[in-house]
Design a protein around this motif. Structure first.
Motif, mmCIF file in Angstrom:
data_model
loop_
_atom_site.group_PDB
_atom_site.id
_atom_site.type_symbol
_atom_site.label_atom_id
_atom_site.label_comp_id
_atom_site.label_asym_id
_atom_site.label_seq_id
_atom_site.Cartn_x
_atom_site.Cartn_y
_atom_site.Cartn_z
ATOM 1 N N LEU A 1 0.824 -1.203 0.000
ATOM 2 C CA LEU A 1 0.000 0.000 0.000
ATOM 3 C C LEU A 1 0.861 1.257 0.000
ATOM 4 C CD1 LEU A 1 -2.918 1.062 0.131
ATOM 5 C CD2 LEU A 1 -2.735 1.016 2.627
ATOM 6 N N SER B 1 5.790 3.120 -3.942
ATOM 7 C CA SER B 1 5.582 3.986 -5.101
ATOM 8 C C SER B 1 5.124 3.133 -6.279
ATOM 9 C CB SER B 1 6.881 4.707 -5.455
ATOM 10 O OG SER B 1 7.864 3.770 -5.866
ATOM 11 N N ARG B 2 4.635 3.798 -7.330
ATOM 12 C CA ARG B 2 4.155 3.070 -8.503
ATOM 13 C C ARG B 2 5.264 2.197 -9.100
ATOM 14 N NH1 ARG B 2 1.354 8.176 -11.604
ATOM 15 N NH2 ARG B 2 -0.543 8.350 -10.308
ATOM 16 N N ARG C 1 6.096 -0.739 -6.861
ATOM 17 C CA ARG C 1 5.008 -1.730 -6.890
ATOM 18 C C ARG C 1 5.033 -2.513 -8.204
ATOM 19 N NH1 ARG C 1 0.682 1.704 -6.207
ATOM 20 N NH2 ARG C 1 1.246 1.903 -4.000
ATOM 21 N N THR D 1 0.731 2.416 -15.445
ATOM 22 C CA THR D 1 0.852 2.810 -14.045
ATOM 23 C C THR D 1 0.665 1.558 -13.196
ATOM 24 O OG1 THR D 1 -1.505 3.260 -13.784
ATOM 25 C CG2 THR D 1 -0.116 5.079 -14.569
ATOM 26 N N ASP E 1 -1.357 1.851 -9.799
ATOM 27 C CA ASP E 1 -1.966 2.506 -8.650
ATOM 28 C C ASP E 1 -2.897 1.543 -7.921
ATOM 29 O OD1 ASP E 1 -0.697 4.897 -9.153
ATOM 30 O OD2 ASP E 1 -2.274 5.556 -10.533
ATOM 31 N N ILE E 2 -3.043 1.746 -6.592
ATOM 32 C CA ILE E 2 -4.008 1.007 -5.768
ATOM 33 C C ILE E 2 -5.103 1.991 -5.344
ATOM 34 C CG2 ILE E 2 -4.365 -0.226 -3.607
ATOM 35 C CD1 ILE E 2 -1.543 -1.269 -3.804
ATOM 36 N N VAL E 3 -6.350 1.611 -5.602
ATOM 37 C CA VAL E 3 -7.512 2.426 -5.233
ATOM 38 C C VAL E 3 -8.255 1.708 -4.111
ATOM 39 C CG1 VAL E 3 -9.660 3.495 -6.007
ATOM 40 C CG2 VAL E 3 -7.675 3.362 -7.567
ATOM 41 N N GLY F 1 -9.991 6.451 -2.878
ATOM 42 C CA GLY F 1 -8.689 7.100 -2.983
ATOM 43 C C GLY F 1 -7.548 6.104 -2.796
ATOM 44 N N ASN F 2 -6.358 6.668 -2.468
ATOM 45 C CA ASN F 2 -5.180 5.799 -2.321
ATOM 46 C C ASN F 2 -5.000 5.283 -0.901
ATOM 47 O OD1 ASN F 2 -4.428 8.073 -0.959
ATOM 48 N ND2 ASN F 2 -2.732 8.620 -2.340
ATOM 49 N N GLU G 1 -4.951 7.142 1.983
ATOM 50 C CA GLU G 1 -4.339 8.073 2.923
ATOM 51 C C GLU G 1 -5.332 8.599 3.959
ATOM 52 O OE1 GLU G 1 -1.202 8.969 3.448
ATOM 53 O OE2 GLU G 1 -0.648 7.449 1.968
#
Length: 669
Positions: free
Chosen positions: A74, A77-78, A81, A559, A561-563, A573-574, A576
């Motif tokens: 989690l 960084s992209r 990951r 990319t 990304d984790i949503v 969101g990510n 946070e």
């Protein structure tokens, strides 16, 4: 010490030793037989571990989690990951294949470019084959003609050279004969000179040879005197021996006189001492008699009675003792006197013998001195004669004369023979060819040589043109053949280049690798959502987005990304905005999902999964949810066991078994 036994294709054993005081570490990586493969240096051990096991970030993101959150999927960084999933999926091999394909494409492109350039160069630089063939035939004809002219010039040169050499040989022969005659005359002159030298040497020996009788007589006298010297030397040695004996006798007589003198002195001393003692005893006796005579009872009583008187006891003892000693001395006096007389006689005899020995020694010493004087006189005469002795020179002169007489006879014969040979050679000497004839022959040779050189040069030039044209013709034919072969290869090269380019793109990051990552995202997110469902129900969902639209709206970019979707709050969101406990559980769900995905992709069953104090930030409610998720993980992944480290009693009580480490003890319940 920490020791781990495991299997990764083959059984292995790992042991780590740590010194608690110095912190020094040693590590061993061993095979199933216990033989070291790497270590004990930690650097060597780490290198072997890195070859046989996955990178550390793969473990921290899946099978082993720590309270620091290092390696959390989690939090990555992209790029990290994406790199992690690339290693989980084994995309390094695809990337290596893509790189190799691109290298092959570049090599094929370079080869095709070189082939095109070579083909263009061949086609632009090749000469006409038919024109070269006509020029080659003409050059062959010119070569044959020039070769014939060169052969004719060579024959003329050989004839002129042979004539010149014949004339030169006649001149050389005459010169050699002249040299031989001069050499013979030189040998004759040398022989006569040697003869004169030998005669001079013989004449030089005459002075010493003329004195031969005188020299021989002197040598005989030296021999005679030398014998006399040796005789005197023998007599002298005998006299010296006799003198040594006489000296020895004198030494003995001196010693005998010394002993006799000592004995004579001792006898006289003893006689004197005895006389003195007797006189002393007489004096004491007289004193004792006087003492006993003056007492009143001196005439009335006998001495036997008076001796018992206390007043006279001492006097009677002195009188008796003195009387006894006087009697003894009287008896010894005669013996001491006789001993003194005998010692005096012995001393006189020893002195007489000593004087006789000294007289004999003086006589022998006089004979030795006389012999030495005579020896020195004759030896000096011998040395004087030896200094003038020429017998050795005479012997050498006689021997040299005998040898020279033989050499003189041979020298006379040699001189006569050399003179006869020289006269014969000079008489037989003939005249050679005139210098003008030889010069004319040399001029003819030089003229023929120049003609021959010109003909040879023409032949060489013709041959060179033939060779050059032959090489040009060969290269032109080869170039035509190469151009045809290159033209045939270009089509397969173009096809091979297209195939390698296609493979490089297909195996690259935007090809199969992107498809693998796109397929992995839903699988991992599905596993994570299944674990989250046991913790929170349908509240949380996670999703991987592997592509995003570019900023210019033209196409998409890669990319990873984790949503995180929170259905209860209606937010996406990510992650946070999640609470601390929620971040722990969502992050752990992703890490456990990655571990399950990795195990399923590798086709293996998980044995032990470790979570190191990841529950530290959880309140009791989230702690129960976390444990529920872990049990779901055991069920979904068919995991043998999961170990978690905790200090919260509520979380400890939820475990199936507890290993308590406290105060140096380990307790299992």
């Amino acid at each position: 010490m920490i020791e781990i036994t495991g299997e990764n294709g083959t059984p292995f054993k790992i042991r780590l030793d740590i010194d608690n005081h110095s912190g020094r570490q040693e590590a061993l990586f061993m095979d199933e037989a216990g033989e070291p493969i790497a270590g004990p240096k930690v650097k060597e051990f780490d290198a072997e571990i890195s070859k046989k096991f996955a990178p550390l970030d793969v473990y921290l993101a899946s099978f082993f989690a720590s309270q620091t959150g290092v390696g959390s999927v989690l939090k990555m960084s992209r790029s990290d990951r994406r790199a992690l999933f690339g290693r989980l999926l084994g995309l390094e091999r695809l990337e290596a294949m893509a790189v190799a394909a691109r290298e092959k494409a570049r090599a094929a492109e370079s080869e095709m470019t070189a082939a095109l350039a070579a083909l263009e160069a061949i086609r632009s630089g090749v000469e006409d084959v038919s024109t070269l063939e006509e020029q080659f035939l003409a050059a062959k004809e010119r070569e044959a003609k020039a070769a014939g002219e060169a052969r004719q010039a060579s024959e003329r040169l050989k004839a002129a050279t042979a004539e010149r050499d014949r004339l030169a040989e006649e001149a050389r022969e005459r010169e050699r004969a002249s040299l031989t005659a001069r050499a013979a005359r030189g040998r004759a002159n040398e022989a006569e000179s040697n003869l004169a030298n030998i005669e001079l040497k013989v004449k030089a020996l005459e002075p010493i040879l003329g004195r031969a009788p005188e020299i021989r007589a002197a040598a005989a006298k030296i021999k005679e005197l030398t014998a006399e010297v040796e005789n005197i030397r023998g007599d002298g040695e005998s006299l010296a021996h006799k003198a040594a004996q006489a000296q020895g006798s004198v030494d003995k007589k001196v010693y005998a006189v010394e002993i006799a003198e000592r004995e004579y002195r001792d006898a006289g001393r003893a006689e004197t001492e005895a006389t003195l003692r007797a006189d002393e005893m007489k004096r004491r006796l007289d004193a004792a008699n006087k003492a006993t005579a003056v007492v009143p009872c001196a005439g009335a009583l006998e001495d036997a009675v008076r001796s018992a008187c206390p007043a006279l006891v001492g006097h009677f003892k002195i009188r008796d003792e003195a009387t006894r000693i006087i009697d003894e001395q009287a008896s010894k006096a005669a013996g001491l006197t006789a001993a003194a007389v005998a010692a005096g006689d012995a001393l006189l005899k020893a002195q007489t013998e000593l004087e006789a020995a000294k007289t004999e020694l003086r006589s022998v010493a006089a004979d030795v001195d006389a012999a030495r004087a005579k020896f020195k006189e004759i030896r000096d005469r011998v040395l004087g004669l030896q200094a003038k002795d020429q017998s050795a020179q005479l012997d050498r002169a006689e021997a040299e004369k005998a040898g020279l007489q033989g050499i003189l006879a041979m020298a006379k014969k040699s001189a006569a023979e050399a003179t006869a040979e020289a006269d014969k050679l000079w008489a037989a000497l003939s005249s050679g060819p005139a210098p003008g004839v030889i010069n004319a022959a040399q001029a003819a040779v030089e003229s023929s040589g120049m003609d021959h050189e010109t003909a040879l040069q023409d032949a060489q030039e013709a041959n060179g043109r033939v060779v050059r044209l032959d090489e040009q013709l060969r290269r032109a034919r080869d170039a035509h053949a190469k151009a045809e072969a290159l033209a045939e290869k270009l089509a397969p090269m173009e096809a091979e280049l297209a195939e390698w380019r296609w493979l490089g793109r297909g195996l690259g990051r935007e090809g199969v690798q992107a498809l693998e990552l796109d397929a992995a995202g839903p699988q991992v997110s599905g596993l994570a959502n299944e674990l989250l469902a046991d913790a929170y129900g349908p509240r949380f969902q996670v999703r991987f987005e592997t592509q995003a639209a570019k900023a210019d709206g033209k196409g998409v970019k890669e990319t990873f990304d984790i949503v995180v979707i929170d259905t209860e709050r209606g937010r996406e969101g990510n992650g946070e905005d999640l609470s601390g406990g929620e971040k722990v559980i969502v992050g752990e769900a992703l890490g456990l999902a990655v571990g399950l995905f990795h195990a399923q992709a590798a086709g293996v069953s998980l044995g032990t999964v470790i979570r190191d104090e990841t529950v530290g930030a959880l309140d009791p409610e989230n702690g129960e949810r976390y444990l529920a998720m872990l049990r779901a993980f055991l069920r979904v992944g068919h995991v043998h066991q999961l170990l978690y480290v905790a200090h919260n009693p509520a979380l400890i009580d939820l475990a199936d078994a507890v290993v308590r480490v406290e105060d140096g003890r380990i307790e299992v319940r």
